[in-house]
Design a protein around this motif. Sequence first.
Motif, PDB file in Angstrom:
ATOM      1  N   ALA A 282       0.837  -1.208   0.000  1.00 23.85           N
ATOM      2  CA  ALA A 282       0.000   0.000   0.000  1.00 23.85           C
ATOM      3  C   ALA A 282       0.868   1.253   0.000  1.00 23.85           C
ATOM      4  O   ALA A 282       0.583   2.211  -0.727  1.00 23.85           O
ATOM      5  CB  ALA A 282      -0.944   0.006   1.192  1.00 23.85           C
ATOM      6  N   HIS A 283       1.934   1.267   0.792  1.00 21.14           N
ATOM      7  CA  HIS A 283       2.843   2.419   0.802  1.00 21.14           C
ATOM      8  C   HIS A 283       3.501   2.598  -0.567  1.00 21.14           C
ATOM      9  O   HIS A 283       3.658   3.729  -1.044  1.00 21.14           O
ATOM     10  CB  HIS A 283       3.896   2.270   1.908  1.00 21.14           C
ATOM     11  N   LEU A 284       3.893   1.502  -1.196  1.00 22.20           N
ATOM     12  CA  LEU A 284       4.489   1.575  -2.526  1.00 22.20           C
ATOM     13  C   LEU A 284       3.497   2.156  -3.534  1.00 22.20           C
ATOM     14  O   LEU A 284       3.821   3.093  -4.269  1.00 22.20           O
ATOM     15  CB  LEU A 284       4.941   0.179  -2.978  1.00 22.20           C
ATOM     16  N   LEU A 285       2.291   1.634  -3.573  1.00 24.77           N
ATOM     17  CA  LEU A 285       1.296   2.103  -4.548  1.00 24.77           C
ATOM     18  C   LEU A 285       0.880   3.545  -4.281  1.00 24.77           C
ATOM     19  O   LEU A 285       0.662   4.313  -5.224  1.00 24.77           O
ATOM     20  CB  LEU A 285       0.082   1.173  -4.552  1.00 24.77           C
ATOM     21  N   TYR A 286       0.788   3.912  -3.008  1.00 27.26           N
ATOM     22  CA  TYR A 286       0.472   5.302  -2.666  1.00 27.26           C
ATOM     23  C   TYR A 286       1.558   6.236  -3.200  1.00 27.26           C
ATOM     24  O   TYR A 286       1.263   7.253  -3.833  1.00 27.26           O
ATOM     25  CB  TYR A 286       0.310   5.445  -1.152  1.00 27.26           C
ATOM     26  N   ALA A 287       2.832   5.878  -2.976  1.00 24.38           N
ATOM     27  CA  ALA A 287       3.939   6.709  -3.474  1.00 24.38           C
ATOM     28  C   ALA A 287       3.922   6.767  -5.003  1.00 24.38           C
ATOM     29  O   ALA A 287       4.158   7.826  -5.588  1.00 24.38           O
ATOM     30  CB  ALA A 287       5.272   6.166  -2.970  1.00 24.38           C
ATOM     31  N   MET A 288       3.631   5.657  -5.629  1.00 19.20           N
ATOM     32  CA  MET A 288       3.575   5.650  -7.092  1.00 19.20           C
ATOM     33  C   MET A 288       2.432   6.514  -7.611  1.00 19.20           C
ATOM     34  O   MET A 288       2.567   7.184  -8.633  1.00 19.20           O
ATOM     35  CB  MET A 288       3.452   4.210  -7.608  1.00 19.20           C
ATOM     36  N   SER A 289       1.325   6.538  -6.895  1.00 21.92           N
ATOM     37  CA  SER A 289       0.219   7.402  -7.321  1.00 21.92           C
ATOM     38  C   SER A 289       0.615   8.875  -7.205  1.00 21.92           C
ATOM     39  O   SER A 289       0.219   9.692  -8.044  1.00 21.92           O
ATOM     40  CB  SER A 289      -1.060   7.120  -6.522  1.00 21.92           C
ATOM     41  N   ARG A 290       1.414   9.214  -6.197  1.00 23.55           N
ATOM     42  CA  ARG A 290       1.926  10.591  -6.085  1.00 23.55           C
ATOM     43  C   ARG A 290       2.758  10.935  -7.313  1.00 23.55           C
ATOM     44  O   ARG A 290       2.666  12.038  -7.847  1.00 23.55           O
ATOM     45  CB  ARG A 290       2.787  10.750  -4.831  1.00 23.55           C
ATOM     46  N   LYS A 291       3.583  10.001  -7.734  1.00 24.26           N
ATOM     47  CA  LYS A 291       4.427  10.225  -8.908  1.00 24.26           C
ATOM     48  C   LYS A 291       3.580  10.311 -10.177  1.00 24.26           C
ATOM     49  O   LYS A 291       3.836  11.142 -11.045  1.00 24.26           O
ATOM     50  CB  LYS A 291       5.464   9.093  -9.027  1.00 24.26           C
ATOM     51  N   GLU A 292       2.585   9.471 -10.287  1.00 22.76           N
ATOM     52  CA  GLU A 292       1.780   9.401 -11.504  1.00 22.76           C
ATOM     53  C   GLU A 292       0.801  10.573 -11.658  1.00 22.76           C
ATOM     54  O   GLU A 292       0.660  11.107 -12.751  1.00 22.76           O
ATOM     55  CB  GLU A 292       0.999   8.078 -11.558  1.00 22.76           C
ATOM     56  N   VAL A 293       0.099  10.928 -10.578  1.00 20.32           N
ATOM     57  CA  VAL A 293      -0.973  11.924 -10.711  1.00 20.32           C
ATOM     58  C   VAL A 293      -0.880  13.090  -9.732  1.00 20.32           C
ATOM     59  O   VAL A 293      -1.663  14.033  -9.825  1.00 20.32           O
ATOM     60  CB  VAL A 293      -2.378  11.276 -10.597  1.00 20.32           C
ATOM     61  N   GLY A 294       0.030  13.030  -8.768  1.00 21.47           N
ATOM     62  CA  GLY A 294       0.119  14.088  -7.768  1.00 21.47           C
ATOM     63  C   GLY A 294      -0.559  13.673  -6.473  1.00 21.47           C
ATOM     64  O   GLY A 294      -0.928  12.520  -6.276  1.00 21.47           O
TER      65      GLY A 294
END
Length: 153
Positions: free
Chosen positions: A126-138
Amino acid sequence: MTLKAVLIFIGAGGLTYMLYRATLPRGVRNNNPLNIRDSSNNWEGKSALNRDKEFEEFKHPVYGFRAGARIFRSYSRQGYKTLSQMIYRFAPDNENDTALYVQQVSQWTGIAPNQTIDVNDNDQLAHLLYAMSRKEVGNYYGLSMAQQGVAMA
């Protein structure tokens, strides 16, 4: 207030919403926090609207996080084990500055680029996907939404 005035008011509100929505990142508009490319996969929670021919569209962002969890668990079964390997598989150099992507996600999660990801550890995933969503969409989504999606996977 007359019926005509009510209809104009509602119409103006709808137009304002549509103009606002158009300014949002594509992944936010599609409820796809990881910008998962369109595939033949019939994802749970996939939107029936299908307006975007390049990227998946989900009914709610939690389903986008769920799809991300399933993708990363699949990567692990295919032999992609480290943060760097997984991100290079997910966001290849021909579309992204993947080295920067890995660096930022590593910084935001505390997971070293060559560290193995335990895709069965819901909290770490979940932490990984959350960080990736920050990178992808802000910064449009919270960790709790990523946690909900991972729990559904």
